[in-house]
Design a protein around this motif. Structure first.
Motif, PDB file in Angstrom:
ATOM      1  N   THR A 101     154.690 159.668  20.034  1.00  0.00           N
ATOM      2  CA  THR A 101     156.014 160.018  20.537  1.00  0.00           C
ATOM      3  C   THR A 101     156.566 158.772  21.205  1.00  0.00           C
ATOM      4  O   THR A 101     155.822 157.979  21.774  1.00  0.00           O
ATOM      5  N   ASN A 102     157.854 158.626  21.110  1.00  0.00           N
ATOM      6  CA  ASN A 102     158.466 157.429  21.669  1.00  0.00           C
ATOM      7  C   ASN A 102     159.853 157.796  22.175  1.00  0.00           C
ATOM      8  O   ASN A 102     160.745 158.109  21.402  1.00  0.00           O
ATOM      9  N   ASP A 103     160.019 157.786  23.477  1.00  0.00           N
ATOM     10  CA  ASP A 103     161.349 157.994  24.038  1.00  0.00           C
ATOM     11  C   ASP A 103     161.668 156.812  24.949  1.00  0.00           C
ATOM     12  O   ASP A 103     160.906 155.847  25.011  1.00  0.00           O
ATOM     13  N   GLU A 104     162.756 156.867  25.646  1.00  0.00           N
ATOM     14  CA  GLU A 104     163.200 155.725  26.455  1.00  0.00           C
ATOM     15  C   GLU A 104     162.216 155.335  27.545  1.00  0.00           C
ATOM     16  O   GLU A 104     162.055 154.166  27.855  1.00  0.00           O
ATOM     17  N   LYS A 105     161.552 156.317  28.150  1.00  0.00           N
ATOM     18  CA  LYS A 105     160.664 156.039  29.275  1.00  0.00           C
ATOM     19  C   LYS A 105     159.190 155.998  28.908  1.00  0.00           C
ATOM     20  O   LYS A 105     158.402 155.410  29.625  1.00  0.00           O
ATOM     21  N   ASP A 106     158.808 156.632  27.826  1.00  0.00           N
ATOM     22  CA  ASP A 106     157.392 156.843  27.584  1.00  0.00           C
ATOM     23  C   ASP A 106     157.055 156.706  26.105  1.00  0.00           C
ATOM     24  O   ASP A 106     157.810 157.143  25.241  1.00  0.00           O
ATOM     25  N   ARG A 107     155.926 156.099  25.845  1.00  0.00           N
ATOM     26  CA  ARG A 107     155.374 156.035  24.499  1.00  0.00           C
ATOM     27  C   ARG A 107     153.947 156.544  24.582  1.00  0.00           C
ATOM     28  O   ARG A 107     153.150 156.016  25.361  1.00  0.00           O
ATOM     29  N   SER A 108     153.640 157.563  23.810  1.00  0.00           N
ATOM     30  CA  SER A 108     152.304 158.148  23.844  1.00  0.00           C
ATOM     31  C   SER A 108     151.733 158.226  22.444  1.00  0.00           C
ATOM     32  O   SER A 108     152.458 158.424  21.470  1.00  0.00           O
ATOM     33  N   ILE A 109     150.414 158.097  22.361  1.00  0.00           N
ATOM     34  CA  ILE A 109     149.687 158.234  21.104  1.00  0.00           C
ATOM     35  C   ILE A 109     148.773 159.438  21.248  1.00  0.00           C
ATOM     36  O   ILE A 109     148.074 159.583  22.257  1.00  0.00           O
ATOM     37  N   TYR A 110     148.763 160.293  20.239  1.00  0.00           N
ATOM     38  CA  TYR A 110     147.959 161.508  20.250  1.00  0.00           C
ATOM     39  C   TYR A 110     146.978 161.462  19.087  1.00  0.00           C
ATOM     40  O   TYR A 110     147.378 161.206  17.955  1.00  0.00           O
ATOM     41  N   TYR A 111     145.717 161.698  19.367  1.00  0.00           N
ATOM     42  CA  TYR A 111     144.685 161.813  18.333  1.00  0.00           C
ATOM     43  C   TYR A 111     144.134 163.234  18.405  1.00  0.00           C
ATOM     44  O   TYR A 111     143.769 163.716  19.480  1.00  0.00           O
ATOM     45  N   ILE A 112     144.056 163.865  17.254  1.00  0.00           N
ATOM     46  CA  ILE A 112     143.432 165.189  17.146  1.00  0.00           C
ATOM     47  C   ILE A 112     142.028 164.964  16.605  1.00  0.00           C
ATOM     48  O   ILE A 112     141.841 164.298  15.579  1.00  0.00           O
ATOM     49  N   LEU A 113     141.051 165.529  17.304  1.00  0.00           N
ATOM     50  CA  LEU A 113     139.653 165.357  16.934  1.00  0.00           C
ATOM     51  C   LEU A 113     138.996 166.713  16.750  1.00  0.00           C
ATOM     52  O   LEU A 113     139.362 167.701  17.388  1.00  0.00           O
ATOM     53  N   LYS A 114     138.015 166.760  15.877  1.00  0.00           N
ATOM     54  CA  LYS A 114     137.255 167.989  15.635  1.00  0.00           C
ATOM     55  C   LYS A 114     135.812 167.751  16.067  1.00  0.00           C
ATOM     56  O   LYS A 114     135.240 166.696  15.798  1.00  0.00           O
ATOM     57  N   LYS A 115     135.267 168.745  16.757  1.00  0.00           N
ATOM     58  CA  LYS A 115     133.884 168.639  17.221  1.00  0.00           C
ATOM     59  C   LYS A 115     132.939 168.806  16.033  1.00  0.00           C
ATOM     60  O   LYS A 115     133.076 169.730  15.238  1.00  0.00           O
ATOM     61  N   ASN A 116     132.003 167.877  15.907  1.00  0.00           N
ATOM     62  CA  ASN A 116     130.985 167.979  14.856  1.00  0.00           C
ATOM     63  C   ASN A 116     130.035 169.125  15.198  1.00  0.00           C
ATOM     64  O   ASN A 116     129.663 169.282  16.349  1.00  0.00           O
ATOM     65  N   LYS A 117     129.688 169.895  14.229  1.00  0.00           N
ATOM     66  CA  LYS A 117     128.792 171.040  14.459  1.00  0.00           C
ATOM     67  C   LYS A 117     127.355 170.653  14.245  1.00  0.00           C
ATOM     68  O   LYS A 117     126.931 169.907  13.535  1.00  0.00           O
TER      69      LYS A 117
END
Length: 117
Positions: A101-117
């Protein structure tokens, strides 16, 4: 009795050196998916990393409970999101996908992870 004492000390040391989120050891989080969120820190190349596994958080808090903490209760500082991803992989999670996400005040990176069984 001596064997019981040694076994209990070994068991305790395993819990004492665990990384935690909301005082829950990272390996004991009982969910299939987690999201790690990376935001830049001012005047630093390092990133702030928080973890969201669906836990309840307080809306008004002076202490960030979603940060990953080391065995001494200090926030773990990551050099980059790849550093955080490698850390999570070593703790039993596999990368699924990422978005930003990227807006005027903030830039964030999101990673979705899955737990190994």
């Amino acid at each position: 009795m001596k064997k019981l004492l040694i076994l209990s000390l070994i068991s305790f040391s395993t819990f004492a050196f665990a990384q935690t989120v909301n005082d829950v050891p990272l390996k004991d989080i009982d969910v299939d998916y987690v999201q790690i969120i990376g935001t830049g820190r001012s005047l630093s190349t390092k990133v702030n990393v928080e973890i969201d596994f669906g836990q309840e958080t307080k809306s008004i808090s002076f202490k960030n409970g979603t940060s990953i903490k080391d065995e001494k209760g200090r926030n773990i500082k990551f050099n980059s999101m790849m550093d955080a991803l490698n850390f999570m992989s070593a703790n039993g999670y596999a990368f699924q996908f990422a978005y930003t996400t990227n807006d005027e005040k903030d830039r964030s990176i999101y990673y979705i992870l899955k737990k190994n069984k």
